[in-house]
Design a protein around this motif. Structure first.
Motif, PDB file in Angstrom:
ATOM      1  N   THR A   1      15.395 -12.034   2.220  1.00  0.00           N
ATOM      2  CA  THR A   1      15.261 -11.883   3.669  1.00  0.00           C
ATOM      3  C   THR A   1      15.895 -13.102   4.343  1.00  0.00           C
ATOM      4  OG1 THR A   1      13.150 -13.045   3.751  1.00  0.00           O
ATOM      5  CG2 THR A   1      13.091 -10.648   3.377  1.00  0.00           C
ATOM      6  N   ILE A   2      16.100 -13.001   5.657  1.00  0.00           N
ATOM      7  CA  ILE A   2      16.659 -14.136   6.403  1.00  0.00           C
ATOM      8  C   ILE A   2      15.745 -15.356   6.268  1.00  0.00           C
ATOM      9  CG2 ILE A   2      17.323 -15.001   8.677  1.00  0.00           C
ATOM     10  CD1 ILE A   2      19.250 -12.919   7.556  1.00  0.00           C
ATOM     11  N   ALA A   3      14.435 -15.130   6.341  1.00  0.00           N
ATOM     12  CA  ALA A   3      13.484 -16.233   6.202  1.00  0.00           C
ATOM     13  C   ALA A   3      13.613 -16.897   4.834  1.00  0.00           C
ATOM     14  CB  ALA A   3      12.055 -15.727   6.408  1.00  0.00           C
ATOM     15  N   ALA A   4      13.796 -16.072   3.804  1.00  0.00           N
ATOM     16  CA  ALA A   4      13.955 -16.617   2.452  1.00  0.00           C
ATOM     17  C   ALA A   4      15.271 -17.383   2.329  1.00  0.00           C
ATOM     18  CB  ALA A   4      13.904 -15.477   1.435  1.00  0.00           C
ATOM     19  N   GLN A   5      16.319 -16.875   2.961  1.00  0.00           N
ATOM     20  CA  GLN A   5      17.613 -17.559   2.926  1.00  0.00           C
ATOM     21  C   GLN A   5      17.505 -18.942   3.571  1.00  0.00           C
ATOM     22  OE1 GLN A   5      20.417 -14.926   4.838  1.00  0.00           O
ATOM     23  NE2 GLN A   5      20.033 -13.263   3.392  1.00  0.00           N
ATOM     24  N   ILE A   6      16.817 -19.004   4.704  1.00  0.00           N
ATOM     25  CA  ILE A   6      16.639 -20.287   5.387  1.00  0.00           C
ATOM     26  C   ILE A   6      15.787 -21.229   4.533  1.00  0.00           C
ATOM     27  CG2 ILE A   6      15.532 -21.395   7.375  1.00  0.00           C
ATOM     28  CD1 ILE A   6      16.453 -18.978   9.049  1.00  0.00           C
ATOM     29  N   GLY A   7      14.788 -20.676   3.869  1.00  0.00           N
ATOM     30  CA  GLY A   7      13.948 -21.485   2.986  1.00  0.00           C
ATOM     31  C   GLY A   7      14.763 -22.107   1.863  1.00  0.00           C
TER      32      GLY A   7
ATOM     33  N   SER B   1      15.295 -26.098   1.291  1.00  0.00           N
ATOM     34  CA  SER B   1      14.872 -26.695   0.023  1.00  0.00           C
ATOM     35  C   SER B   1      15.998 -27.487  -0.632  1.00  0.00           C
ATOM     36  CB  SER B   1      14.396 -25.602  -0.941  1.00  0.00           C
ATOM     37  OG  SER B   1      15.486 -24.823  -1.421  1.00  0.00           O
ATOM     38  N   ARG B   2      17.208 -27.239  -0.202  1.00  0.00           N
ATOM     39  CA  ARG B   2      18.376 -27.928  -0.762  1.00  0.00           C
ATOM     40  C   ARG B   2      18.880 -29.054   0.145  1.00  0.00           C
ATOM     41  NH1 ARG B   2      21.450 -22.522  -3.214  1.00  0.00           N
ATOM     42  NH2 ARG B   2      19.838 -22.102  -4.793  1.00  0.00           N
ATOM     43  N   GLY B   3      18.086 -29.355   1.186  1.00  0.00           N
ATOM     44  CA  GLY B   3      18.377 -30.517   2.006  1.00  0.00           C
ATOM     45  C   GLY B   3      19.099 -30.249   3.295  1.00  0.00           C
ATOM     46  N   MET B   4      19.299 -28.994   3.663  1.00  0.00           N
ATOM     47  CA  MET B   4      19.995 -28.689   4.915  1.00  0.00           C
ATOM     48  C   MET B   4      18.998 -28.629   6.067  1.00  0.00           C
ATOM     49  SD  MET B   4      22.363 -25.393   5.977  1.00  0.00           S
ATOM     50  CE  MET B   4      23.591 -25.679   4.715  1.00  0.00           C
ATOM     51  N   ILE B   5      19.421 -29.126   7.231  1.00  0.00           N
ATOM     52  CA  ILE B   5      18.611 -29.018   8.442  1.00  0.00           C
ATOM     53  C   ILE B   5      19.019 -27.728   9.143  1.00  0.00           C
ATOM     54  CG2 ILE B   5      18.059 -30.078  10.663  1.00  0.00           C
ATOM     55  CD1 ILE B   5      18.925 -32.781   9.381  1.00  0.00           C
TER      56      ILE B   5
ATOM     57  N   ARG C   1      24.840 -33.575 -10.068  1.00  0.00           N
ATOM     58  CA  ARG C   1      25.064 -33.774 -11.505  1.00  0.00           C
ATOM     59  C   ARG C   1      23.759 -33.655 -12.297  1.00  0.00           C
ATOM     60  NH1 ARG C   1      28.188 -38.579  -9.856  1.00  0.00           N
ATOM     61  NH2 ARG C   1      30.356 -37.933  -9.557  1.00  0.00           N
ATOM     62  N   ALA C   2      22.663 -33.943 -11.614  1.00  0.00           N
ATOM     63  CA  ALA C   2      21.356 -33.893 -12.284  1.00  0.00           C
ATOM     64  C   ALA C   2      20.519 -32.717 -11.799  1.00  0.00           C
ATOM     65  CB  ALA C   2      20.603 -35.201 -12.060  1.00  0.00           C
ATOM     66  N   ASN C   3      21.165 -31.764 -11.121  1.00  0.00           N
ATOM     67  CA  ASN C   3      20.420 -30.632 -10.568  1.00  0.00           C
ATOM     68  C   ASN C   3      21.256 -29.370 -10.671  1.00  0.00           C
ATOM     69  OD1 ASN C   3      19.153 -28.765  -8.570  1.00  0.00           O
ATOM     70  ND2 ASN C   3      17.870 -30.559  -8.137  1.00  0.00           N
ATOM     71  N   ALA C   4      20.638 -28.278 -11.088  1.00  0.00           N
ATOM     72  CA  ALA C   4      21.370 -27.026 -11.276  1.00  0.00           C
ATOM     73  C   ALA C   4      21.690 -26.326  -9.965  1.00  0.00           C
ATOM     74  CB  ALA C   4      20.554 -26.088 -12.177  1.00  0.00           C
ATOM     75  N   ASN C   5      20.977 -26.687  -8.892  1.00  0.00           N
ATOM     76  CA  ASN C   5      21.188 -26.043  -7.601  1.00  0.00           C
ATOM     77  C   ASN C   5      22.103 -26.863  -6.695  1.00  0.00           C
ATOM     78  OD1 ASN C   5      19.435 -23.815  -8.084  1.00  0.00           O
ATOM     79  ND2 ASN C   5      17.670 -25.138  -7.681  1.00  0.00           N
ATOM     80  N   ASP C   6      22.617 -26.218  -5.662  1.00  0.00           N
ATOM     81  CA  ASP C   6      23.376 -26.932  -4.644  1.00  0.00           C
ATOM     82  C   ASP C   6      22.453 -27.911  -3.926  1.00  0.00           C
ATOM     83  OD1 ASP C   6      25.646 -25.456  -5.187  1.00  0.00           O
ATOM     84  OD2 ASP C   6      25.256 -23.977  -3.619  1.00  0.00           O
ATOM     85  N   LEU C   7      22.979 -29.077  -3.602  1.00  0.00           N
ATOM     86  CA  LEU C   7      22.258 -30.055  -2.801  1.00  0.00           C
ATOM     87  C   LEU C   7      23.218 -30.553  -1.715  1.00  0.00           C
ATOM     88  CD1 LEU C   7      20.426 -32.116  -5.577  1.00  0.00           C
ATOM     89  CD2 LEU C   7      19.412 -30.422  -4.032  1.00  0.00           C
ATOM     90  N   TYR C   8      22.707 -30.649  -0.490  1.00  0.00           N
ATOM     91  CA  TYR C   8      23.567 -31.015   0.626  1.00  0.00           C
ATOM     92  C   TYR C   8      23.478 -32.501   0.938  1.00  0.00           C
ATOM     93  CZ  TYR C   8      24.249 -26.060   1.224  1.00  0.00           C
ATOM     94  OH  TYR C   8      24.582 -24.749   0.995  1.00  0.00           O
ATOM     95  N   LEU C   9      24.573 -33.042   1.463  1.00  0.00           N
ATOM     96  CA  LEU C   9      24.590 -34.433   1.884  1.00  0.00           C
ATOM     97  C   LEU C   9      23.497 -34.671   2.918  1.00  0.00           C
ATOM     98  CD1 LEU C   9      28.465 -34.761   2.270  1.00  0.00           C
ATOM     99  CD2 LEU C   9      27.072 -35.914   0.525  1.00  0.00           C
ATOM    100  N   GLU C  10      22.923 -35.839   2.890  1.00  0.00           N
ATOM    101  CA  GLU C  10      21.820 -36.159   3.806  1.00  0.00           C
ATOM    102  C   GLU C  10      22.256 -35.955   5.253  1.00  0.00           C
ATOM    103  OE1 GLU C  10      18.735 -39.842   4.801  1.00  0.00           O
ATOM    104  OE2 GLU C  10      20.247 -40.047   3.228  1.00  0.00           O
ATOM    105  N   GLY C  11      21.427 -35.262   6.013  1.00  0.00           N
ATOM    106  CA  GLY C  11      21.699 -35.031   7.419  1.00  0.00           C
ATOM    107  C   GLY C  11      22.534 -33.802   7.720  1.00  0.00           C
ATOM    108  N   THR C  12      22.981 -33.084   6.670  1.00  0.00           N
ATOM    109  CA  THR C  12      23.823 -31.890   6.883  1.00  0.00           C
ATOM    110  C   THR C  12      23.052 -30.832   7.666  1.00  0.00           C
ATOM    111  OG1 THR C  12      25.099 -32.242   4.869  1.00  0.00           O
ATOM    112  CG2 THR C  12      25.078 -30.013   5.767  1.00  0.00           C
ATOM    113  N   ARG C  13      23.664 -30.335   8.709  1.00  0.00           N
ATOM    114  CA  ARG C  13      23.044 -29.325   9.554  1.00  0.00           C
ATOM    115  C   ARG C  13      23.749 -27.987   9.380  1.00  0.00           C
ATOM    116  NH1 ARG C  13      19.620 -31.834  13.102  1.00  0.00           N
ATOM    117  NH2 ARG C  13      19.411 -29.867  14.241  1.00  0.00           N
TER     118      ARG C  13
END
Length: 301
Positions: free
Chosen positions: A6-12, A16-20, A52-64
């Protein structure tokens, strides 16, 4: 297979990956598609070191979220600008090709005669080609003849102007039929033309691009390359695919800009560059991680 989210799940997932993610994101995702925005435009905003230490995408700090969406919107407008000029280049290349062919093959149906085209030994191929030219020639000529002949079989899918000419005259001139041939069709047509006809095409393009008399001549290989690369990028734009960093082999957007000069007058290509420059200025400051200067360099503007 990944399950529907769902859209809510997509936003979650994004959070969880660091995006605002702001309030308007849910409406954008519902309208534009998560895959198109996130999977298409996330790369510049990913924290490659942390990943490199995580299987999921992680975003740069502050990424909106709106930064990715701005890149998505920039690319959409870039496609719109580029497509309008690609259509002009397509028309110029097709017209020069058809005119050159019909100059030396006067009969209306000469384009259906295999002898009007080159032999395998004479067929123009990219300079890097290492395959079996006899096999390629046979395959391409058979395919072209099939396409041309099928266009003359009138059915529910026939274009009105083709049906009119067949009903009124029993045949269709190439300069009429070419309007029902794709850019890719005409690319193969040009490749299979006799070298003298290809040289004539180059001369017509030299004239219509308004080059100075002492300017460097256009060669058959340059026209073949323009057909090949511009056809790929034209289809990419038409199918709403990512453009700004797209590659076809080793060719990116910078190649498109350069090859436009084979088909269009210099002032038209300059206008295209100016339109892209204005677009870069419009989005400067909205992309944050990607600077307009870096994009300009990447695009070859």
């Amino acid at each position: 297979m990944k399950e529907f989210k769902t859209i809510a799940a997509q936003i979650g997932i994004l959070e969880s990956r660091g995006m605002i993610v702001g309030e308007g994101a849910s409406t954008v995702l519902l309208r534009e598609n998560y895959y198109s925005i996130i999977n298409g435009y996330k790369d510049p905003f990913l924290d490659k070191g942390a990943m490199r230490a995580n299987a999921n995408d992680l975003y740069l700090e502050g990424t909106r979220f709106e930064w990715l969406y701005s890149l998505f919107q920039f690319d959409r407008e870039l496609r719109q600008i580029t497509f309008s000029y690609l259509l002009q280049a397509e028309a110029a290349l097709k017209t020069a090709t058809v005119y050159a062919f019909c100059e030396s093959h006067k009969a209306c149906s000469d384009y259906l005669d295999r002898s009007s085209f080159c032999s395998a030994r004479e067929m123009l191929t990219p300079k890097a080609f290492k395959g079996n030219i006899i096999s390629l020639h046979s395959k391409n000529l058979n395919a072209l003849m099939g396409i041309l002949n099928r266009k003359l079989v009138i059915n529910a899918q026939s274009r009105p102007f083709v049906a009119h000419y067949m009903a009124a005259y029993g045949e269709v001139p190439l300069w009429v039929l070419c309007n029902d041939l794709t850019f890719g069709n005409m690319s193969h047509f040009y490749q299979l033309m006799k070298r003298s006809d290809q040289n004539s095409t180059c001369k017509h393009l030299f004239k219509t691009t308004l080059r100075a008399k002492d300017a460097k001549r256009i060669t058959p290989h340059e026209v073949l390359r323009a057909y090949d690369v511009l056809t790929h990028f034209r289809n990419l734009c038409a199918h709403d695919e990512r453009l700004y960093c797209a590659k076809v082999g080793n060719d990116g957007y910078a190649s498109v800009v350069k090859l436009m000069e084979i088909a269009l007058p210099g002032d038209v290509v300059t206008n295209m560059k100016s339109d892209v420059e204005a677009l870069l200025q419009k989005y400067e400051g909205k992309l944050h991680v990607i600077t307009a200067r870096n994009l300009k360099k990447q695009l070859g503007i």
